[in-house]
Design a protein around this motif. Structure first.
Motif: not given
Length: 131
Positions: A96-100, A112-118, A79-82, A67-75
């Motif tokens: 943003t336009n691709m994620a939209d 289905f509603q995607i949770d971008r932050g996850k 709300n970004r898809i990784h 398992v790997y961990y990453q900090y995901t609360q940087a500005e």
């Protein structure tokens, strides 16, 4: 934050915040933290609490059980898809336009509603594809 803030948790958060575009295993975190040493069990306990608080995400890389961990609360991560390369581990942020478009298509076609932050998409980055 879950529980209470300890000096260990602060040091762990500082390390993860200083490396927001990288994923680390618990062992890699232990090896990279400056002295004094933090036990592996304390690292796992703190990572679990930080994940419960939504401050970090955990990933399993293809072909690995670790398992790997990453900090995901940087500005730049909020709300970004990784996009994570399964070969080199590089993390990119979906434009943003691709994620939209992805979010709208998922909702329109599957209700289905995607949770971008996850959301994390795995594949090969440009550099690894060209090798």
């Amino acid at each position: 934050m879950s529980g209470y803030k300890t000096a260990q948790r602060r040091r762990l958060m500082d390390f993860l915040q200083d490396n927001p575009d990288k994923q680390f295993s618990a062992q890699q975190i232990a090896a990279n933290l400056p002295a004094p040493e933090i036990s592996l069990s304390a690292i796992y306990r703190n990572l679990s609490a930080l994940e419960s608080d939504g401050l970090i995400s955990r990933f399993v890389k293809e072909g690995s059980r670790e398992v790997y961990y990453q900090y995901t609360q940087a500005e730049r991560c909020r709300n970004r898809i990784h996009l994570i390369c399964t070969k080199c581990g590089k993390t990119l942020h979906a434009e943003t336009n691709m994620a939209d478009r992805l979010q709208l298509d998922a909702f329109a076609s599957a209700d289905f509603q995607i949770d971008r932050g996850k959301t994390v998409l795995y594949g090969l980055c440009k550099d690894c594809r060209s090798k």
